[in-house]
Design an enzyme around this catalytic site. Sequence first.
Site, PDB file in Angstrom:
ATOM      1  N   SER A 160       0.856  -1.185   0.000  1.00 47.84           N
ATOM      2  CA  SER A 160       0.000   0.000   0.000  1.00 47.84           C
ATOM      3  C   SER A 160       0.890   1.232   0.000  1.00 47.84           C
ATOM      4  CB  SER A 160      -0.898   0.027   1.246  1.00 47.84           C
ATOM      5  OG  SER A 160      -1.565   1.273   1.385  1.00 47.84           O
ATOM      6  N   TYR A 174      -1.706  -1.126  10.226  1.00 47.30           N
ATOM      7  CA  TYR A 174      -1.814  -1.429   8.794  1.00 47.30           C
ATOM      8  C   TYR A 174      -0.591  -0.917   8.041  1.00 47.30           C
ATOM      9  CZ  TYR A 174      -3.684  -1.183   4.011  1.00 47.30           C
ATOM     10  OH  TYR A 174      -3.868  -1.307   2.663  1.00 47.30           O
TER      11      TYR A 174
END
Length: 285
Positions: A160, A174
């Site tokens: 990401s 995350y």
Amino acid sequence: MAAVSGEETVVKGTRLAGKVAIVTGGGSSGELVGTGQAAAILFARQGARVLVVDRDSANAGETVATIEAEGGQASLLEADVTDSEACQAMADSVVARYGALNILFNNVGLGGPRATVVEVDEEAWDQTLKANLKSTMLASKYAIPKMIEAGGGSIINIASVDGIRAGVWENVPYAAAKGAIVNLTSHMAVHHGRDNIRVNSIAPGMIHAPFVSSIPPQLRELRRRGSPLGIEGTAWDVAWAGVFFASDESRYISGVTMAVDGGLLAATPLSMRFHLGFGEGRGQQ
């Protein structure tokens, strides 16, 4: 069956002909198409036989049904890829069904809590790293020997932009997990390059997919305007990058992280000020 909006024109080809792929987290998860589902569909459209793996067999079945309706080959496996035995069984199963393993698309992930390092709950931290990072490690651990038997292959890890730069939310677990995937990718590429295994990762940016389907309209618009291209990405954009990494077209590319982000990482917040409504002189479309 989940809609496949955003990719209405079915483009078939032979870029992955003769190859066998595993896509983890490949099930349908709502009205929007997710990256795993899109990757499984595109891999099949390009000639691969696909094992669609998901914790929910019904969700995986929807993806398989879409592929079969288009004339492709796919089957489902219900599995939790944070479990070592399940990942071993997954690798054994794909070889038993299709005779080999050439492609692994590591897509399982969990957003985790929105928290800074001083706010994060320890259990939530562990769960988020388990879902994102441990799943990638375990799936690769048991897939790599099968790829070696097949003469090599391609592993694509989903990272990401939040694993590279601070993102929209304070999502430390995350971001830490996705940053670790970027680093894991480069290590795996080095360690298994002489096994003829390429390992690359994709860092999606502002993608409109099930992962963020519930965000407020105002924030969705801000995410769009914050991209230099001024558009949102879709799961199909990520999946097409996956097709490239899975194909022999990328035979000399390994150990890289490709941002699929509309140019987001190329910009600083101040460089986008006109598009975000600050100052005058450039359009804000």
